[in-house]
Design an enzyme around this catalytic site. Sequence first.
Site, PDB file in Angstrom:
ATOM      1  N   CYS A 113       0.815  -1.220   0.000  1.00 11.41           N
ATOM      2  CA  CYS A 113       0.000   0.000   0.000  1.00 11.41           C
ATOM      3  C   CYS A 113       0.847   1.268   0.000  1.00 11.41           C
ATOM      4  O   CYS A 113       0.375   2.332  -0.394  1.00 11.41           O
ATOM      5  CB  CYS A 113      -0.948  -0.004   1.187  1.00 11.41           C
ATOM      6  SG  CYS A 113      -2.020  -1.454   1.176  1.00 11.41           S
ATOM      7  N   HIS A 258      -3.828   6.743   1.754  1.00 11.40           N
ATOM      8  CA  HIS A 258      -4.146   5.428   1.202  1.00 11.40           C
ATOM      9  C   HIS A 258      -5.541   5.010   1.658  1.00 11.40           C
ATOM     10  O   HIS A 258      -5.865   5.073   2.839  1.00 11.40           O
ATOM     11  CB  HIS A 258      -3.102   4.413   1.668  1.00 11.40           C
ATOM     12  CG  HIS A 258      -3.523   3.013   1.449  1.00 11.40           C
ATOM     13  ND1 HIS A 258      -3.966   2.561   0.220  1.00 11.40           N
ATOM     14  CD2 HIS A 258      -3.625   1.950   2.296  1.00 11.40           C
ATOM     15  CE1 HIS A 258      -4.305   1.287   0.338  1.00 11.40           C
ATOM     16  NE2 HIS A 258      -4.115   0.898   1.575  1.00 11.40           N
ATOM     17  N   ASN A 288     -10.225  -1.160  -1.262  1.00 13.87           N
ATOM     18  CA  ASN A 288      -8.792  -0.887  -1.059  1.00 13.87           C
ATOM     19  C   ASN A 288      -8.031  -1.435  -2.268  1.00 13.87           C
ATOM     20  O   ASN A 288      -7.995  -2.646  -2.481  1.00 13.87           O
ATOM     21  CB  ASN A 288      -8.361  -1.573   0.243  1.00 13.87           C
ATOM     22  CG  ASN A 288      -6.878  -1.415   0.551  1.00 13.87           C
ATOM     23  OD1 ASN A 288      -6.071  -1.159  -0.327  1.00 13.87           O
ATOM     24  ND2 ASN A 288      -6.527  -1.592   1.810  1.00 13.87           N
TER      25      ASN A 288
HETATM   26  N1  COA Z   1     -18.634  -9.964   7.349  1.00 15.88           N
HETATM   27  C1  COA Z   1     -19.225 -10.212   8.534  1.00 15.88           C
HETATM   28  N2  COA Z   1     -18.527 -10.479   9.645  1.00 15.88           N
HETATM   29  C2  COA Z   1     -17.183 -10.481   9.571  1.00 15.88           C
HETATM   30  C3  COA Z   1     -16.512 -10.232   8.367  1.00 15.88           C
HETATM   31  C4  COA Z   1     -17.293  -9.990   7.222  1.00 15.88           C
HETATM   32  N3  COA Z   1     -16.755  -9.723   6.016  1.00 15.88           N
HETATM   33  N4  COA Z   1     -15.181 -10.293   8.585  1.00 15.88           N
HETATM   34  C5  COA Z   1     -15.023 -10.579   9.896  1.00 15.88           C
HETATM   35  N5  COA Z   1     -16.235 -10.693  10.484  1.00 15.88           N
HETATM   36  C6  COA Z   1     -16.550 -10.990  11.882  1.00 15.88           C
HETATM   37  C7  COA Z   1     -15.408 -11.586  12.636  1.00 15.88           C
HETATM   38  O1  COA Z   1     -15.349 -12.976  12.418  1.00 15.88           O
HETATM   39  C8  COA Z   1     -15.762 -11.243  14.059  1.00 15.88           C
HETATM   40  O2  COA Z   1     -16.710 -12.170  14.530  1.00 15.88           O
HETATM   41  P1  COA Z   1     -16.706 -12.659  16.068  1.00 15.88           P
HETATM   42  O3  COA Z   1     -16.961 -11.414  16.869  1.00 15.88           O
HETATM   43  O4  COA Z   1     -17.815 -13.632  16.096  1.00 15.88           O
HETATM   44  O5  COA Z   1     -15.348 -13.241  16.299  1.00 15.88           O
HETATM   45  C9  COA Z   1     -16.464  -9.879  13.934  1.00 15.88           C
HETATM   46  O6  COA Z   1     -16.835  -9.758  12.554  1.00 15.88           O
HETATM   47  C10 COA Z   1     -15.590  -8.717  14.328  1.00 15.88           C
HETATM   48  O7  COA Z   1     -14.333  -8.896  13.723  1.00 15.88           O
HETATM   49  P2  COA Z   1     -13.162  -7.919  13.972  1.00 15.88           P
HETATM   50  O8  COA Z   1     -11.969  -8.386  13.208  1.00 15.88           O
HETATM   51  O9  COA Z   1     -13.005  -7.656  15.426  1.00 15.88           O
HETATM   52  O10 COA Z   1     -13.762  -6.603  13.306  1.00 15.88           O
HETATM   53  P3  COA Z   1     -13.124  -5.190  13.188  1.00 15.88           P
HETATM   54  O11 COA Z   1     -14.036  -4.192  13.734  1.00 15.88           O
HETATM   55  O12 COA Z   1     -11.698  -5.182  13.620  1.00 15.88           O
HETATM   56  O13 COA Z   1     -13.138  -4.987  11.608  1.00 15.88           O
HETATM   57  C11 COA Z   1     -11.671  -5.004   9.762  1.00 15.88           C
HETATM   58  C12 COA Z   1     -12.408  -5.857  10.792  1.00 15.88           C
HETATM   59  C13 COA Z   1     -10.864  -5.957   8.886  1.00 15.88           C
HETATM   60  C14 COA Z   1     -12.672  -4.273   8.897  1.00 15.88           C
HETATM   61  C15 COA Z   1     -10.781  -3.997  10.505  1.00 15.88           C
HETATM   62  O14 COA Z   1      -9.977  -4.650  11.456  1.00 15.88           O
HETATM   63  C16 COA Z   1      -9.907  -3.225   9.587  1.00 15.88           C
HETATM   64  O15 COA Z   1     -10.367  -2.480   8.760  1.00 15.88           O
HETATM   65  N6  COA Z   1      -8.574  -3.333   9.719  1.00 15.88           N
HETATM   66  C17 COA Z   1      -7.667  -2.697   8.847  1.00 15.88           C
HETATM   67  C18 COA Z   1      -7.697  -3.406   7.544  1.00 15.88           C
HETATM   68  C19 COA Z   1      -6.940  -2.694   6.475  1.00 15.88           C
HETATM   69  O16 COA Z   1      -7.045  -1.523   6.328  1.00 15.88           O
HETATM   70  N7  COA Z   1      -6.169  -3.472   5.748  1.00 15.88           N
HETATM   71  C20 COA Z   1      -5.427  -3.001   4.678  1.00 15.88           C
HETATM   72  C21 COA Z   1      -4.286  -2.227   5.193  1.00 15.88           C
HETATM   73  S1  COA Z   1      -3.426  -1.526   3.935  1.00 15.88           S
END
Ligand code: COA
Length: 331
Positions: A113, A258, A288
């Site tokens: 990224c 980004h 993204n």
């Molecule tokens: N749809 C529905 N539920 C989902 C899911 C999806 N696509 N992906 C994960 N979940 C679930 C998880 O399994 C978890 O369930 P549980 O509570 O039963 O264990 C729940 O949603 C919460 O997951 P969590 O990982 O705690 O959510 P979050 O609020 O951290 O959001 C992201 C997840 C990935 C959206 C977030 O962490 C994020 O945006 N991180 C940065 C990612 C990023 O920018 N990456 C690229 C960097 S360049």
Amino acid sequence: MPRTAIAALGTYVPERVVTNDQMSGWMDTTDEWIQQRTGIRERRWVEEGVGASDLAFEATKRALAAASWEAGDIDAIVYATLSPDATFPGDACFLQALLGLPGVPALDIRNQCSGFIYGLSVADAWIRCGQYKRILLVGAEVHSTGLDKSNRGRDVTVIFGDGAGVALLEATEDPNRGVLSTHLHADGRYARDLWCEGPGSKLDPRVDGALIPTARYFPKMEGNKVFKHAVVRMPQAVREALKQNGLKVSDIKLLVNHQANLRITEAVQKAMELSDEQMYSNIQKYGNTTAASIPLCLAEAVVARNVQRGDLIALTAFGAGFTWASALLRW
Ligand code: COA
């Protein structure tokens, strides 16, 4: 010493729109979950047989037309991607062939990224030292063919989209235009918190039947960790750039960060006390797009925010590695 100015930008995204509702047909997810957690409404995915270099080629044609350049005006290609057409050679060579530029140097950048800003830094150094005058800088990705479309991969798969953005960079003597500075960072202790392990040289053989059930060839992400680092590192990198140039947050006309997640962008805005007018987001439409996200966003933002010659633009990125970076430039 000359400076590096953007002569034109060009973007291209595939026509195929993939909505959140479509995704909920393949895995346990909902439009509501995806929008709430990421801001993404839809993304573009390629049709079969299209690679990142094909998207880059289309974006480059648009940029060349906008700048009234011929392909032959390009002295060098710097190409950032984590999803090249093939394991080797790098995509810059495939794009160079499509553009019909035998002999022109073709450099690939592997900084995910942050790749576009890492590439800008290299291109800027080449232009300032006089090695090349006109450089094609590319960010292009095809994620869709490498994502786990089962429940197992839902946290990653809903985030990523395909697309390309390029900048045509040229040497300028105009003191009111061009790149002021670039700032690059990495912390490899977090390399396995956002990565795709295979096929890789530590796997022998790199691909065989035993690899398939392990899913080690799909990207893996510690989403929470990525989030927490991103919201700290991007503001830090922009402040570093402002300090080096004796500028302040209020001098910024436009900050393009980004497009990782809309909540990350909102946190960056809040941490830096930037107004809505100083920010722009298009992750809602494209997801993204990794190395492509900054040029894809910048191209729309300069129009939407009515950026004028000489206005100060800040760029910042964070991604796998972990890597992060910033740049300040005058439009
Ligand atoms: N749809 C529905 N539920 C989902 C899911 C999806 N696509 N992906 C994960 N979940 C679930 C998880 O399994 C978890 O369930 P549980 O509570 O039963 O264990 C729940 O949603 C919460 O997951 P969590 O990982 O705690 O959510 P979050 O609020 O951290 O959001 C992201 C997840 C990935 C959206 C977030 O962490 C994020 O945006 N991180 C940065 C990612 C990023 O920018 N990456 C690229 C960097 S360049």
